[in-house]
Write a protein that holds these residues in place. Structure first.
Motif, PDB file in Angstrom:
ATOM      1  N   GLU A   7      -3.055 -16.474  -6.690  1.00 60.97           N
ATOM      2  CA  GLU A   7      -3.651 -16.024  -5.433  1.00 60.97           C
ATOM      3  C   GLU A   7      -3.100 -14.663  -5.029  1.00 60.97           C
ATOM      4  O   GLU A   7      -3.851 -13.754  -4.656  1.00 60.97           O
ATOM      5  CB  GLU A   7      -3.371 -17.052  -4.336  1.00 60.97           C
ATOM      6  N   HIS A   8      -1.778 -14.514  -5.099  1.00 58.91           N
ATOM      7  CA  HIS A   8      -1.149 -13.242  -4.729  1.00 58.91           C
ATOM      8  C   HIS A   8      -1.653 -12.104  -5.609  1.00 58.91           C
ATOM      9  O   HIS A   8      -1.969 -11.014  -5.113  1.00 58.91           O
ATOM     10  CB  HIS A   8       0.367 -13.358  -4.853  1.00 58.91           C
ATOM     11  N   MET A   9      -1.708 -12.343  -6.909  1.00 62.57           N
ATOM     12  CA  MET A   9      -2.140 -11.282  -7.820  1.00 62.57           C
ATOM     13  C   MET A   9      -3.584 -10.866  -7.545  1.00 62.57           C
ATOM     14  O   MET A   9      -3.913  -9.674  -7.588  1.00 62.57           O
ATOM     15  CB  MET A   9      -1.971 -11.740  -9.265  1.00 62.57           C
ATOM     16  N   ALA A  10      -4.438 -11.834  -7.238  1.00 58.57           N
ATOM     17  CA  ALA A  10      -5.835 -11.514  -6.931  1.00 58.57           C
ATOM     18  C   ALA A  10      -5.940 -10.693  -5.649  1.00 58.57           C
ATOM     19  O   ALA A  10      -6.737  -9.744  -5.562  1.00 58.57           O
ATOM     20  CB  ALA A  10      -6.646 -12.801  -6.810  1.00 58.57           C
ATOM     21  N   ASP A  11      -5.136 -11.050  -4.647  1.00 56.19           N
ATOM     22  CA  ASP A  11      -5.167 -10.310  -3.381  1.00 56.19           C
ATOM     23  C   ASP A  11      -4.676  -8.877  -3.572  1.00 56.19           C
ATOM     24  O   ASP A  11      -5.274  -7.924  -3.045  1.00 56.19           O
ATOM     25  CB  ASP A  11      -4.326 -11.030  -2.325  1.00 56.19           C
ATOM     26  N   PHE A  12      -3.590  -8.708  -4.300  1.00 56.74           N
ATOM     27  CA  PHE A  12      -3.082  -7.352  -4.535  1.00 56.74           C
ATOM     28  C   PHE A  12      -4.097  -6.523  -5.332  1.00 56.74           C
ATOM     29  O   PHE A  12      -4.323  -5.353  -5.031  1.00 56.74           O
ATOM     30  CB  PHE A  12      -1.739  -7.399  -5.265  1.00 56.74           C
ATOM     31  N   ALA A  13      -4.702  -7.137  -6.318  1.00 60.60           N
ATOM     32  CA  ALA A  13      -5.718  -6.418  -7.100  1.00 60.60           C
ATOM     33  C   ALA A  13      -6.894  -6.019  -6.215  1.00 60.60           C
ATOM     34  O   ALA A  13      -7.474  -4.937  -6.384  1.00 60.60           O
ATOM     35  CB  ALA A  13      -6.195  -7.287  -8.261  1.00 60.60           C
ATOM     36  N   GLY A  14      -7.239  -6.873  -5.253  1.00 64.73           N
ATOM     37  CA  GLY A  14      -8.327  -6.563  -4.338  1.00 64.73           C
ATOM     38  C   GLY A  14      -8.081  -5.310  -3.523  1.00 64.73           C
ATOM     39  O   GLY A  14      -9.022  -4.615  -3.124  1.00 64.73           O
ATOM     40  N   PHE A  15      -6.804  -5.009  -3.268  1.00 59.82           N
ATOM     41  CA  PHE A  15      -6.432  -3.801  -2.531  1.00 59.82           C
ATOM     42  C   PHE A  15      -6.010  -2.662  -3.463  1.00 59.82           C
ATOM     43  O   PHE A  15      -5.408  -1.689  -3.019  1.00 59.82           O
ATOM     44  CB  PHE A  15      -5.299  -4.114  -1.548  1.00 59.82           C
ATOM     45  N   SER A  16      -6.313  -2.794  -4.752  1.00 61.55           N
ATOM     46  CA  SER A  16      -5.999  -1.766  -5.761  1.00 61.55           C
ATOM     47  C   SER A  16      -4.504  -1.494  -5.881  1.00 61.55           C
ATOM     48  O   SER A  16      -4.090  -0.369  -6.175  1.00 61.55           O
ATOM     49  CB  SER A  16      -6.738  -0.451  -5.456  1.00 61.55           C
ATOM     50  N   ILE A  17      -3.682  -2.526  -5.656  1.00 60.31           N
ATOM     51  CA  ILE A  17      -2.243  -2.376  -5.866  1.00 60.31           C
ATOM     52  C   ILE A  17      -1.997  -2.509  -7.366  1.00 60.31           C
ATOM     53  O   ILE A  17      -2.149  -3.584  -7.940  1.00 60.31           O
ATOM     54  CB  ILE A  17      -1.435  -3.444  -5.091  1.00 60.31           C
ATOM     55  N   ALA A  18      -1.628  -1.410  -8.006  1.00 63.54           N
ATOM     56  CA  ALA A  18      -1.637  -1.332  -9.477  1.00 63.54           C
ATOM     57  C   ALA A  18      -0.245  -1.559 -10.060  1.00 63.54           C
ATOM     58  O   ALA A  18       0.388  -0.641 -10.601  1.00 63.54           O
ATOM     59  CB  ALA A  18      -2.204   0.009  -9.929  1.00 63.54           C
ATOM     60  N   PHE A  19       0.256  -2.801  -9.955  1.00 65.82           N
ATOM     61  CA  PHE A  19       1.529  -3.114 -10.593  1.00 65.82           C
ATOM     62  C   PHE A  19       1.394  -2.990 -12.106  1.00 65.82           C
ATOM     63  O   PHE A  19       0.387  -3.401 -12.688  1.00 65.82           O
ATOM     64  CB  PHE A  19       1.964  -4.546 -10.259  1.00 65.82           C
ATOM     65  N   ASP A  20       2.433  -2.463 -12.736  1.00 67.17           N
ATOM     66  CA  ASP A  20       2.481  -2.493 -14.188  1.00 67.17           C
ATOM     67  C   ASP A  20       2.865  -3.884 -14.681  1.00 67.17           C
ATOM     68  O   ASP A  20       2.485  -4.277 -15.789  1.00 67.17           O
ATOM     69  CB  ASP A  20       3.489  -1.454 -14.708  1.00 67.17           C
ATOM     70  N   ASN A  21       3.626  -4.616 -13.858  1.00 66.99           N
ATOM     71  CA  ASN A  21       3.980  -5.989 -14.214  1.00 66.99           C
ATOM     72  C   ASN A  21       4.200  -6.799 -12.945  1.00 66.99           C
ATOM     73  O   ASN A  21       4.847  -6.332 -12.009  1.00 66.99           O
ATOM     74  CB  ASN A  21       5.259  -6.021 -15.058  1.00 66.99           C
ATOM     75  N   TYR A  22       3.612  -7.995 -12.912  1.00 67.24           N
ATOM     76  CA  TYR A  22       3.833  -8.923 -11.799  1.00 67.24           C
ATOM     77  C   TYR A  22       4.324 -10.230 -12.394  1.00 67.24           C
ATOM     78  O   TYR A  22       3.618 -10.880 -13.160  1.00 67.24           O
ATOM     79  CB  TYR A  22       2.550  -9.140 -10.994  1.00 67.24           C
ATOM     80  N   HIS A  23       5.537 -10.602 -12.040  1.00 68.22           N
ATOM     81  CA  HIS A  23       6.215 -11.715 -12.712  1.00 68.22           C
ATOM     82  C   HIS A  23       6.573 -12.790 -11.684  1.00 68.22           C
ATOM     83  O   HIS A  23       5.990 -12.848 -10.597  1.00 68.22           O
ATOM     84  CB  HIS A  23       7.450 -11.167 -13.441  1.00 68.22           C
ATOM     85  N   SER A  24       7.543 -13.624 -12.011  1.00 64.52           N
ATOM     86  CA  SER A  24       8.019 -14.681 -11.121  1.00 64.52           C
ATOM     87  C   SER A  24       9.527 -14.785 -11.264  1.00 64.52           C
ATOM     88  O   SER A  24      10.077 -14.559 -12.357  1.00 64.52           O
ATOM     89  CB  SER A  24       7.375 -16.016 -11.508  1.00 64.52           C
ATOM     90  N   THR A  25      10.206 -15.140 -10.165  1.00 64.68           N
ATOM     91  CA  THR A  25      11.658 -15.342 -10.276  1.00 64.68           C
ATOM     92  C   THR A  25      11.965 -16.633 -11.028  1.00 64.68           C
ATOM     93  O   THR A  25      13.093 -16.838 -11.459  1.00 64.68           O
ATOM     94  CB  THR A  25      12.333 -15.380  -8.892  1.00 64.68           C
ATOM     95  N   ILE A  66       0.842  -1.203   0.000  1.00 61.75           N
ATOM     96  CA  ILE A  66       0.000   0.000   0.000  1.00 61.75           C
ATOM     97  C   ILE A  66       0.874   1.248   0.000  1.00 61.75           C
ATOM     98  O   ILE A  66       0.605   2.211  -0.737  1.00 61.75           O
ATOM     99  CB  ILE A  66      -0.963  -0.017   1.202  1.00 61.75           C
ATOM    100  N   GLN A  67       1.934   1.251   0.806  1.00 56.91           N
ATOM    101  CA  GLN A  67       2.840   2.400   0.842  1.00 56.91           C
ATOM    102  C   GLN A  67       3.415   2.684  -0.546  1.00 56.91           C
ATOM    103  O   GLN A  67       3.392   3.827  -1.023  1.00 56.91           O
ATOM    104  CB  GLN A  67       3.975   2.150   1.833  1.00 56.91           C
ATOM    105  N   ALA A  68       3.912   1.649  -1.201  1.00 63.34           N
ATOM    106  CA  ALA A  68       4.514   1.840  -2.519  1.00 63.34           C
ATOM    107  C   ALA A  68       3.467   2.264  -3.547  1.00 63.34           C
ATOM    108  O   ALA A  68       3.715   3.147  -4.374  1.00 63.34           O
ATOM    109  CB  ALA A  68       5.199   0.547  -2.963  1.00 63.34           C
ATOM    110  N   ASP A  69       2.292   1.641  -3.494  1.00 65.92           N
ATOM    111  CA  ASP A  69       1.256   1.957  -4.464  1.00 65.92           C
ATOM    112  C   ASP A  69       0.799   3.408  -4.342  1.00 65.92           C
ATOM    113  O   ASP A  69       0.581   4.083  -5.356  1.00 65.92           O
ATOM    114  CB  ASP A  69       0.056   1.014  -4.275  1.00 65.92           C
ATOM    115  N   ILE A  70       0.668   3.902  -3.116  1.00 68.37           N
ATOM    116  CA  ILE A  70       0.292   5.305  -2.916  1.00 68.37           C
ATOM    117  C   ILE A  70       1.334   6.217  -3.559  1.00 68.37           C
ATOM    118  O   ILE A  70       0.994   7.183  -4.261  1.00 68.37           O
ATOM    119  CB  ILE A  70       0.143   5.619  -1.414  1.00 68.37           C
TER     120      ILE A  70
END
Length: 561
Positions: A78-96, A28-32
């Motif tokens: 699951e992680h992506m759905a949770d972040f989207a639920g909190f309106s965390i607007a990543f431009d890209n969400y990937h995997s190591t 949330i801090q970063a997204d703000i």
């Protein structure tokens, strides 16, 4: 105002468990901050990824009867759905666990080795003879050799704070199999971190870190840096080390490289120049948001690796504290260890975004989610102050002027005060002093409500011939609401979206808010409901385990801040 090119990352969540409210502090801090920078017109990219490697993931998949690849894909979704639920607007969400990360990890390792910054030696480790795997300290339990307290992990005692080698435990057992570990030799590869002591002394004091973080790192530097073990033995879920047999990169070697990999993946999709961000001469800004428990990786290992491999280092590493709930460590038994999904099933995510914003500073101190204060503050500030302005004024605009705002502010000094506060509020956002920014915004909300109360349009509306005055009062009220929502848009994006639909405008913040001359507003609909204490209690009850939780290995990467 010149346009800045900025890349922002969050620490990568480990792909072996759910997102919880402790994670949400950082995201949330970063997204703000990212949303604020986008509103200011800057070219900003926000990336993250799942940290998908390690023994824990391999064994969790084995227990479920699936492949590690299937396990990490499940968790990523699951992680992506949770972040989207909190309106965390990543431009890209990937995997190591990606082609980009494999290539970059191998490239960086090859450069480190060519520069003489990889050494090797034989070490003795605890070995599980049943699982046939080497055991990290956190996967061994036994009685403390100093105070004899049972059920302690293999590196330190929670009862007496003693530190020791795992094989010094009394009656040590493997967390995975219950077998008694044996001692076994193996060749390991090391990153020669001490070679970068002078570089790191300078880098950590060059403005890349908060002073208190730099002071902490100075303790490690002056105490003598140690070589960093970057290899793990098979079986292991990760990338094999080039030129080695049965050796894999330790998860913390390729995890931060995952920032680069996610960004590279985004650049490939959008025809952007990846190298222009990562070369030593880059003018792009690079910011990492992380928790204080992983500062040694980001403040020592990571810049040293990048420096040796001839990549740029971070502009700044922003470090935050932990989350407590009602003044105590998050607890599953008390129901205060709340998963993101459980929260979303009971409460509006914007409540938490606002509450965290009201508590966050640029420092590394812990923040407390006081549940009673959470209810009171959201209701008082967002609902009672901000939404209240629009709800008190909108109907009169429709009743007396067909929904059209009048053209000039009836109280010019008040409007000019709200406009003038744009710059100091923006400066607080830039500095990540969100708590101070929220206080400034709520002071303006108080002034707006005092103006409306003093002019009492509901009383004037009952008097013949006062319709124009009522419209003037309420038009300023709606404009004050629009200005406040502009300032709150990075924190409350969903509510801001609803406010924009109501106002018929897109809230911009590259200049101070402009008065909405002659704008026609839509009928007002409630923008946010009050938080009910019983909703919070239901969330807590839902977070309590049905039965006592079994002991599980501690999560990796705690550093002892």
């Amino acid at each position: 105002m010149s346009v800045r090119t900025i890349l922002v990352t969050c620490a990568l969540p480990y792909a072996n468990g759910s997102i919880h409210l402790g994670h949400m502090v950082e995201h949330i801090q970063a997204d703000i901050w990212v949303r604020f920078q986008k509103m200011r017109g800057h070219n900003i990219t926000f990336v993250c990824a799942d940290d998908a490697h390690g023994t824990a993931i391999m064994l969790a998949a084995e227990k479920l009867g699936i492949s590690p690849e299937e396990q990490i894909e499940r968790i990523k979704a699951e992680h992506m759905a949770d972040f989207a639920g909190f309106s965390i607007a990543f431009d890209n969400y990937h995997s190591t666990h990606s082609a980009e990360n494999k290539a970059l990890a191998e490239l960086i390792y090859t450069r480190l080795k060519a520069n003489g910054h990889i050494s090797e030696r034989t070490i003795v480790q605890a070995f599980d003879p049943v699982k046939n795997i080497f055991l990290a300290d956190r996967y061994i339990k036994g009685s403390c050799p100093k105070c004899k307290t049972p059920d302690q992990y293999g590196d330190n005692c929670e009862a007496c704070a003693a530190t020791y080698a795992p094989m010094e435990l009394i009656n040590p057992v493997s967390v995975y199999s219950g077998a008694t570990p044996t001692a076994k030799e193996s060749k390991h590869l090391f990153f020669t971190l001490p070679a970068f002591s002078e570089f790191l002394r300078d880098w950590t004091r060059a403005g890349h870190l908060a002073p208190e973080v730099a002071n902490k790192l100075a303790e490690w530097i002056e105490g003598g840096l140690q070589e960093w073990d970057i290899s793990r033995d098979a079986p292991y879920f990760g990338f094999e080390i080039p030129g080695e047999v049965g050796k894999y990169f330790y998860v913390w070697l390729d995890a931060p490289i995952g920032y680069m990999a996610s960004h590279q993946n985004y650049c490939q999709q959008h025809n952007m120049d990846f190298d222009s961000y990562w070369q030593p001469t880059s003018t792009a800004e690079l910011y990492h948001f992380i928790g204080k428990d992983i500062i040694n990786f980001h403040g020592l290992f990571w810049p040293a690796m990048l420096h040796s491999a001839e990549f740029r280092t971070p502009t700044q590493v922003f470090c935050h504290g932990f989350l407590t709930v009602d003044g105590k460590k998050m607890s599953k038994s008390r129901g205060t260890f709340v998963n993101a999904r459980t929260y979303l099933e009971h409460l509006n995510p914007e409540y938490l975004r606002y509450y965290f914003a009201s508590k966050l500073t640029a420092g590394v101190e812990d923040i407390d989610l006081n549940l009673e204060d959470f209810v009171n503050r959201v209701n008082a500030d967002v609902v009672g102050k901000v939404v209240n302005i629009a709800s008190r004024c909108a109907n009169f605009i429709h009743k007396f002027n067909a929904g059209q705002l009048n053209g000039t502010p009836i109280d010019l000094p008040l409007w000019e005060r709200v406009q003038a506060t744009s710059k100091p509020i923006a400066q607080l956002y830039e500095a990540r002093e969100f708590g101070k920014a929220m206080r400034e915004i709520m002071a303006l909300a108080d002034a707006a409500n005092e103006f409306i109360a003093a002019n009492a349009p509901w009383s004037l509306a009952k008097q013949p011939g006062q319709e124009e005055q009522v419209v003037a009062i309420c038009s300023l009220g709606i404009n004050l609401f629009a200005a406040l929502m502009t300032y709150l848009k990075p924190v409350l994006p969903a509510m801001a979206h609803e406010a924009e639909a109501f106002l018929g405008v897109t809230l911009q913040w590259q200049t101070p808010p402009q008065y909405l001359h002659g704008q026609t507003i839509k009928a007002f609909k409630p923008l946010m409901q009050r938080v009910e204490a019983q909703q919070v209690q239901a969330m807590i009850e839902a977070s309590k385990p049905a039965e006592p939780a079994a002991l599980t290995p501690a999560p990796p990467a705690a550093t002892g801040w």
